[in-house]
Design an enzyme around this catalytic site. Structure first.
Site, PDB file in Angstrom:
ATOM      1  N   GLU A   1       1.169   5.681   1.018  1.00 17.68           N
ATOM      2  CA  GLU A   1       0.892   6.315   2.234  1.00 17.68           C
ATOM      3  C   GLU A   1       0.624   7.990   1.646  1.00 17.68           C
ATOM      4  OE1 GLU A   1       3.792   5.222   2.088  1.00 17.68           O
ATOM      5  OE2 GLU A   1       5.437   6.388   2.710  1.00 17.68           O
TER       6      GLU A   1
ATOM      7  N   HIS B   1      -0.497   1.019   9.387  1.00 18.20           N
ATOM      8  CA  HIS B   1       0.926   1.608   8.879  1.00 18.20           C
ATOM      9  C   HIS B   1       0.913   2.872   7.943  1.00 18.20           C
ATOM     10  CE1 HIS B   1       5.211   0.787   7.339  1.00 18.20           C
ATOM     11  NE2 HIS B   1       4.642   1.257   6.376  1.00 18.20           N
ATOM     12  N   GLU B   2      -0.074   2.668   6.889  1.00 21.66           N
ATOM     13  CA  GLU B   2      -0.125   3.793   5.929  1.00 21.66           C
ATOM     14  C   GLU B   2      -0.781   5.082   6.595  1.00 21.66           C
ATOM     15  OE1 GLU B   2       1.429   3.154   3.363  1.00 21.66           O
ATOM     16  OE2 GLU B   2       1.421   1.097   3.613  1.00 21.66           O
TER      17      GLU B   2
ATOM     18  N   ALA C   1       0.760  -1.179   0.201  1.00 22.92           N
ATOM     19  CA  ALA C   1       0.011  -0.030   0.101  1.00 22.92           C
ATOM     20  C   ALA C   1       0.943   1.290  -0.156  1.00 22.92           C
ATOM     21  CB  ALA C   1      -0.946   0.280   1.190  1.00 22.92           C
TER      22      ALA C   1
HETATM   23  N1  TRP Z   1       6.028   3.280   1.269  1.00 20.17           N
HETATM   24  C1  TRP Z   1       5.208   2.283   0.963  1.00 20.17           C
HETATM   25  C2  TRP Z   1       5.030   1.646   2.284  1.00 20.17           C
HETATM   26  O1  TRP Z   1       5.931   1.226   2.819  1.00 20.17           O
HETATM   27  C3  TRP Z   1       5.839   1.353   0.039  1.00 20.17           C
HETATM   28  C4  TRP Z   1       5.459   1.397  -1.349  1.00 20.17           C
HETATM   29  C5  TRP Z   1       4.287   1.307  -1.967  1.00 20.17           C
HETATM   30  C6  TRP Z   1       6.216   1.305  -2.374  1.00 20.17           C
HETATM   31  N2  TRP Z   1       4.335   1.319  -3.282  1.00 20.17           N
HETATM   32  C7  TRP Z   1       5.710   1.298  -3.683  1.00 20.17           C
HETATM   33  C8  TRP Z   1       7.847   1.201  -2.541  1.00 20.17           C
HETATM   34  C9  TRP Z   1       6.463   0.944  -4.883  1.00 20.17           C
HETATM   35  C10 TRP Z   1       8.305   1.233  -3.875  1.00 20.17           C
HETATM   36  C11 TRP Z   1       7.710   1.093  -4.873  1.00 20.17           C
HETATM   37  O2  TRP Z   1       3.769   1.493   2.924  1.00 20.17           O
HETATM   38 ZN    ZN Z   2       5.607   2.298   4.791  1.00 21.95          ZN
END
Ligand code: TRP
Ligand code: ZN
Length: 862
Positions: free
Chosen positions: A269, A302-303, A267
């Site tokens: 954020e 988390h998100e 997912a």
């Molecule tokens: N920031 C996201 C999380 O940890 C991770 C994530 C979602 C991501 N989509 C992505 C990382 C695409 C790299 C590429 O919740």
């Molecule tokens: Zn994250």
């Protein structure tokens, strides 16, 4: 073999030490999308300002963009593209830069930037996807206020969402409509998001700690609406928890979640508009297991928590990824502990760490939680950055204590609100708030590798001395390691009384070797150390015969009881694998005591009885033969199952009282215990287990029961398995997430026949490599099943190499995530090691590898 350094046009690495602040800032951006899956037009208007004194041009990143026009301060400009960058010479301190580009969402199979999924249009910009939408300084330390306008066909795309708050909507020409959104919080472009499509919404609201009303929406396909209740519940719990545990209040009037079926990760954020893989949103008790429900709550939380740890305070550069991910994982873990049973949650976390992070830290891809260099940053969204990163935050909290830790995070959020900062800024805030010196602790950010800690309790007439030592093994590029700070929660338990002779205390191991004295012990003591896994290390504790058995029943810490039994099992298994004696008796006795104990809840029993995984056993040896590990583990499993058959059967039957409607710890625990006991019965008496599993499958009232029964049937094989698999498919064929399970279960059977089945399944009409969930269900499950994957003939490796090559052509990020499974050759016996290297060599020899796969394969070859 090609050498990394001489490979033609080898992609080059980016180094943390080379960081320079941006030459130009972009305080504001206005975006205008004319949405069409075939050809979307993106007009952007950047207000740029020179950052400091220099005469460098503005450089904007762009990838697969068709640049139609460029204006600076209203005047058309010539287009100058250098290395995928649009280079613009500017004279003044500020300028307005307008570009117009065309992009093709329908053919965007990388799922980065703007893409189409099941009729929706959606975006994914982290880490560097925004450059696939428009020309921009695509780096997290450029923060901008966004204003977004989008127009689209009203029938195909009735819902138009972006970050922040809606400003206006209206009708356009030719059956189109438009919407405008504005996000008042400056943000890096990786947090930009847009969604357009035919979506239904589950609406709710949340009143914040200061009495503001936030409108919540979970957007899904109409048919999926009944499956959004759990995610909504979790969201509201998470919002309340973050206020209470961290003092963090939500800051916009809206919070939206959208579920999409094609998604590279779990997912995302994006500010005010989280985008989720459907698997972390949709659940009901017929189609989702208890594990799925728990994962949904954890990912939703988390998100949501990223809103502060990631969005309000973001990363200066991608080397700081753990600043937001480690902290946010620790926050979601703490949330799950508060919602459920802390010990059960902790056991799950540690199991994940050992299964995913320890092997990474011991292999060719080992890196510190704050890496020093990368070729493709997406390869660093790892268990190390996420899960070890979370362990590092947990240790900080243990060392500082809950109160000073909270003071530290309050200071961090206050001091850095609206900024893009570094891991160092986080540690400094904790240091300043607590007055503690964290100089040595910072090594956790710099050093890779899992520390090994040896402990020996030496008893004498007056008391005991605890001798401790630590050592971190060399990792690629880091030959010499320094001692790290290890908070070891420790207690001494009376061997006869089971009382705490010395209540739990935190021992800080900071030196290579250290001794601690305990006086006035009244009876022989058992050492209970690294309780609750207070430090992410591999413990080697000198034990007398009988100690672990005693701790497994009498330790006053639930996690420590679990660990004692695991350690006991591990020792016997390793002895068997080393062709030594495999004495099942002590393990059987301890397992019996655990199973029949009145002091343990069902979930803990279920967890404690599970044997250490084959992966974990392989980790504890220099090299090994996966077939031997599997055989020895199976032998012990059958011995336990046979010896405890009556007790297992009783518990299996009794656990059927779990209330199918309930997700309480007790009911989930009973279902888990049912799965564990059935697994043991399957090892001891396949015919009985087959019959029980068939009955359980047919009468299942939850996916948890149905899925575990199907897993056992598939493992045992035979006509019952085929019938159940066929039934499962027909029953759920309309539900993609359940069909993922169907693929996954078959690919996870530890058998010689699994590869052929997997090959067949890859030709199934419902299989597609274009959908990451489906691909992971088949290829990921297969690669995670050691006995099936590590065939002596190497065909498992060859199959995975083919999958990597084919996937690389459409979705490099997802392809690269399968490479680590081929990187473990140093840990294998010579025959398999050579075959695995051959598979890697074959990938490496392909022209036009993506940066993603190139980096992982070249490092794996080493
Ligand atoms: N920031 C996201 C999380 O940890 C991770 C994530 C979602 C991501 N989509 C992505 C990382 C695409 C790299 C590429 O919740
Ligand atoms: Zn994250």
């Amino acid at each position: 073999m090609l050498d990394v350094r001489t490979a033609p046009a080898a992609p080059s690495a980016i180094h943390r030490a080379d960081y320079r602040p941006p030459d130009w800032l972009v305080p504001a951006i206005a975006l205008d999308f004319t949405l069409d899956p075939e050809r979307t037009i993106v007009r952007s208007r950047l207000e740029v300002s020179r950052n400091g004194e220099h005469d460098l041009p503005l450089r904007l990143a762009g990838e697969e963009l068709d640049l139609l026009s460029l204006r600076v301060d209203g005047e058309p400009r010539e287009l100058l593209i250098e290395d995928d960058q649009l280079v613009i010479d500017l004279t003044g301190a500020t300028a307005v830069v307008e570009t117009e580009v065309a992009i093709r969402p329908a053919t965007n199979t990388k799922l980065m930037g703007l893409y189409s999924s099941g009729g929706l249009l959606c975006t994914q910009c982290e880490s560097q996807g925004f450059r696939r939408i428009t020309y921009f300084p695509d780096r997290p330390d450029v923060l901008s206020k966004y204003r977004v306008r989008m127009s689209a066909d009203r029938t195909a795309f009735p819902v138009l969402l972006s970050n922040g708050n809606p400003l206006a909507t209206g009708e356009g020409e030719n059956g189109t409509h438009w919407a405008e959104w504005e996000d008042p919080f400056p943000k890096p472009c990786y947090l930009f998001a847009l969604v357009a499509g035919d979506l239904a919404v589950n609406r709710d609201s949340f009143t914040t700690m200061t009495g503001r009303e936030v409108e919540l929406g979970i957007w899904v396909r109409e048919a999926d609406l009944p499956k959004t209740g759990h995610a909504m519940w979790a969201l509201k719990q998470a919002m309340a928890w973050d206020e209470q545990a961290y003092g963090r209040e939500y800051d916009l009037d809206r919070f939206n979640i959208v579920a999409v079926s094609d998604f590279n990760f779990g997912a995302m954020e994006n500010k005010g508009l989280n985008i989720f893989n459907t698997r972390y949103v949709l659940a009901d008790r017929e189609t989702a297991s208890d594990g799925d429900f728990d994962a949904i709550a954890a990912v939703v939380a988390h998100e949501y928590f990223h809103n502060w740890s990631g969005d309000r305070v973001t990363c200066r550069d991608w080397f700081q990824l753990s600043l937001k991910e480690g902290l946010t994982v620790f926050r979601d873990q703490s949330f799950s502990e508060a919602m459920g049973s802390p010990a059960v949650e902790r056991i799950d976390q540690v199991r994940t760490l050992r299964a995913a992070q320890f092997p990474e830290d011991a292999g060719p891809l080992a890196h510190p939680i704050r890496p020093d260099s990368y070729i493709e940053i997406t390869n660093f969204y790892t268990a190390t950055v996420y899960n070890k990163g979370a362990e590092v935050i947990r240790m900080l909290r243990t060392i500082l204590g809950a109160e000073d830790y909270r003071k530290g995070t309050d200071l961090y959020f206050e001091r850095h609100d609206g900024q893009a900062v570094t891991c160092e800024d986080f540690v400094k805030a904790l240091e300043d708030a607590s007055g503690r010196d964290l100089t040595q602790f910072r090594r956790w950010y710099a050093q890779a590798g899992t520390p090994k800690v040896s402990a020996r309790l030496e008893q004498d007439d007056d008391g005991a001395t605890l001798h401790l030592s630590q050592q971190t093994p060399p990792t690629p590029g880091q030959a010499d390691k320094h001692p790290v700070v290890l908070p070891l929660k420790t207690a001494l338990i009376g061997r006869d009384s089971g009382r705490e002779l010395v209540p739990e205390q935190v021992i800080l191991l900071t030196e290579g070797e250290q001794s601690i004295r305990f006086d006035g012990l009244t009876e022989p003591a058992l050492l209970s150390i690294n309780r609750n896994f207070s430090a992410p290390v591999i413990m080697d504790v000198a034990r007398q015969p009988g100690e672990l058995e005693a701790l497994a029943v009498s330790d006053t810490d639930s996690f420590a009881r679990y660990e004692a039994l695991q350690e006991l099992m591990l020792r016997e298994l390793l002895s068997g694998i080393n062709e030594g004696p495999l004495n099942a008796e002590p393990v059987i006795a301890a397992a019996r005591a655990t199973l029949t104990s009145n002091a343990l809840d069902p979930a803990l029993k279920a967890d404690a009885l599970l044997l250490p995984s084959e992966t974990m056993l392989a980790e504890r040896r220099e090299t090994s033969d996966p077939a031997v590990i599997h055989r020895v583990r199976d032998t012990l499993r059958a011995a336990i199952g046979t010896a405890l058959k009556t007790e297992l059967r009783d518990h299996y039957d009794a656990a059927s009282r779990a209330n199918p409607e309930s997700l309480s710890g007790e009911d989930k625990g009973l279902r888990r215990l049912r799965a564990t006991t059935l697994g043991y019965l399957a090892a001891a008496d396949p015919d009985l287990a087959r019959e029980l599993a068939r009955e359980q499958y047919e009468s299942a009232r939850t996916m948890t029961e149905r899925q575990s029964a199907l897993g056992v049937l598939a493992m045992l094989g035979g006509p019952q398995a085929d019938a159940a698999l066929a039934d499962f498919f027909n029953r759920f064929k309309a539900d993609a997430l359940v069909i993922d399970k169907w693929f996954g279960i078959q690919a996870s059977v530890p058998s010689d026949a699994t590869l052929d089945r997997v090959v067949q399944l890859a030709a199934h009409p419902d299989f597609t490599m274009a959908n990451p969930n489906r691909l992971r269900a088949l290829a990921g499950s297969f690669a995670a099943t050691p006995f099936a994957f590590h065939r002596a003939d190497g065909r498992g490796y060859e199959w995975l190499a083919d999958v990597i090559l084919k996937t690389d052509a459409i979705n490099p990020q997802t392809a690269a995530r399968f490479v680590p499974a081929l990187g473990r050759w140093r840990k294998l016996e010579p025959g398999r090691a050579a075959l695995m290297r051959k598979a890697l060599d074959r990938i490496f020899a392909q022209p036009n590898l993506s940066k993603d796969v190139f980096e992982q394969v070249s490092k794996s070859l080493g």
